[in-house]
Scaffold this motif. Sequence first.
Motif, PDB file in Angstrom:
ATOM      1  N   GLY A 114       0.789  -1.224   0.000  1.00 25.67           N
ATOM      2  CA  GLY A 114       0.000   0.000   0.000  1.00 25.67           C
ATOM      3  C   GLY A 114       0.816   1.265   0.000  1.00 25.67           C
ATOM      4  N   ARG A 115       2.111   1.163   0.255  1.00 25.13           N
ATOM      5  CA  ARG A 115       2.973   2.349   0.194  1.00 25.13           C
ATOM      6  C   ARG A 115       3.435   2.583  -1.243  1.00 25.13           C
ATOM      7  N   ASN A 116       4.161   3.714  -1.431  1.00 26.50           N
ATOM      8  CA  ASN A 116       4.722   4.035  -2.754  1.00 26.50           C
ATOM      9  C   ASN A 116       3.632   4.251  -3.806  1.00 26.50           C
ATOM     10  N   LEU A 117       2.414   4.590  -3.386  1.00 25.80           N
ATOM     11  CA  LEU A 117       1.296   4.797  -4.313  1.00 25.80           C
ATOM     12  C   LEU A 117       1.548   6.041  -5.164  1.00 25.80           C
ATOM     13  N   GLN A 118       1.458   5.867  -6.460  1.00 25.18           N
ATOM     14  CA  GLN A 118       1.738   6.956  -7.402  1.00 25.18           C
ATOM     15  C   GLN A 118       0.615   7.080  -8.420  1.00 25.18           C
ATOM     16  N   ASP A 119       0.559   8.241  -9.037  1.00 25.56           N
ATOM     17  CA  ASP A 119      -0.404   8.486 -10.110  1.00 25.56           C
ATOM     18  C   ASP A 119       0.124   9.645 -10.933  1.00 25.56           C
ATOM     19  N   HIS A 120      -0.242   9.675 -12.184  1.00 19.64           N
ATOM     20  CA  HIS A 120      -0.006  10.860 -13.000  1.00 19.64           C
ATOM     21  C   HIS A 120      -1.151  11.850 -12.782  1.00 19.64           C
ATOM     22  N   ILE A 121      -0.817  13.102 -12.752  1.00 17.36           N
ATOM     23  CA  ILE A 121      -1.811  14.177 -12.725  1.00 17.36           C
ATOM     24  C   ILE A 121      -2.033  14.669 -14.153  1.00 17.36           C
ATOM     25  N   ILE A 122      -3.280  14.941 -14.500  1.00 17.47           N
ATOM     26  CA  ILE A 122      -3.587  15.707 -15.697  1.00 17.47           C
ATOM     27  C   ILE A 122      -4.416  16.905 -15.256  1.00 17.47           C
ATOM     28  N   LEU A 123      -4.091  18.059 -15.809  1.00 17.17           N
ATOM     29  CA  LEU A 123      -4.829  19.268 -15.452  1.00 17.17           C
ATOM     30  C   LEU A 123      -6.051  19.414 -16.342  1.00 17.17           C
ATOM     31  N   ALA A 124      -7.194  19.621 -15.724  1.00 21.21           N
ATOM     32  CA  ALA A 124      -8.432  19.898 -16.453  1.00 21.21           C
ATOM     33  C   ALA A 124      -8.684  21.407 -16.435  1.00 21.21           C
TER      34      ALA A 124
END
Length: 509
Positions: A288-298
């Motif tokens: 459950g650690r090291n959780l990542q995601d890409h952000i996209i700006l709306a």
Amino acid sequence: MTRTLTHDYVVVGAGTAGCVVAARLTEDGARTVLLVEAGAPDSSPRITTPHTWPALHGTDVDWAFRTVRQRATGHVHDIPRGRTVGGTGSTNAMAFLRGDPGDFDTWARQGCTGWDYASVLPYFRRSETAPHGDARYRGGSGPLRPAPSASLHPLSRTYLEAAQEAGHPLTEDLNGPKLRGASSHDLLIADGRRQSTATAYLEPALGRPGLDLLPRALVQRLTFDGDRCTGLDAVVDGEPVHCAAGTEVVLCAGAIGSPHLLLRSGVGPAEEIERSGVKALHDLPGVGRNLQDHIILAGLTTPSRGPLPPPSGNLGEVTLLLDSEPGRASVDLQIVFIHVPFTNPWQRAPEYGYTFGVGHMRPASRGRLTLASADPEAPPLLDFRYLDQAQDLRALVAGVRHALEIGRTAPFDAWRGAEHPLVGADDRAVETFVRDAVQSYGHAAGSCRMGVDALSVVDPHLRVHGLTGLRVADASIMPEIVSTNTNAATVMIGEKAADLLRGRDRAES
């Protein structure tokens, strides 16, 4: 009374990686595989029609996860994840980009032997048929048929001209040796319909006697005999079912589903698990650690002069990959052009317009996934900690400025109805916009990190540390998220996992 199903392998999740693993494992008839999926098969036009994908979010084919309120944005963010055969590959925007070769070399330098670019390239090639690319990098006989849009939207052509005028090179193939530049990138759209690993890998394999698909199955927990995983308990249409694995269980439930199942089965940080009412069976602090995601700006939407040509393709057929500052070793920005308005629910959008979707592809921020309760049907707590690190904010500010510069070039003069309000704004105003514009790119990764240190969850053979008979094979194993959309790399992970399960360390020629 509990029904028992027994197979050599039980694969959890008929998503992007799970369909690949199940299909490859049953090619030679030497193994039996049960593919367990919470959702149902769906081949209806709502999924197969490329430009209707945004309407799938929040429906019955979406897990519809949400974050906890994010400190840096002030918002609770939707996290769409596919809940149907094909997983998120059946609900996403169909972009097919591998990532920078350096992404995989970085994994190898962190101890993930066999995951360097030279070692994973054969798996990328094995997955596809891409006659438009250089045969040294692209495949010629794989199940997937990625290709650029067959007929670009007029505004998509304008964007490529504008990016070039703004000083960015045009790149023929972003899945070749060079990632930087603007391009009509590969999409998983074949003959005008969405393609996924469900359609390309699983459907042709379902007639094999060794492969069974169990849809509408909500997995309650994994089962163990000592340190060996023996299978799982599930509920299918209200009926309890035990799925026994004679050889191994393979988790392909994604960067949210896989760690969530481990935690509620007692595998993870012991004290944290027991505070949630689950008996800890195996203390593994990194789950459950090291959780990542890409952000996209709306919301970086420019008003147009009036109605635009009808939408085509996946709404975002062209993209630009670039650096937020000179001298970076790996690209960290993606500006995808979306030829319709694209906003968050709390943002205003013009009636007619086009959008520059600024994505941050190398986030420094790391989050956590934790149990909300012992209830298997309760979603986990998701804290991505978006913009937790100042460098992520700086990169997105740079991305907004690059997008505004492209939008002001001459090729857009015939379309632009008015300047975007951020033109000429200072950094503080752009930072305020960025915080409000954050949206998940739907690329959760990293929460069952592959590695050799105390906080890794799986080893380079994808075996869960300290347990036998259990592996993880999906985007959750990425030590660092790749620098493009995650679907193609997840297909590669499925391909390599199938070889590892068959006792092969490297792709056979």
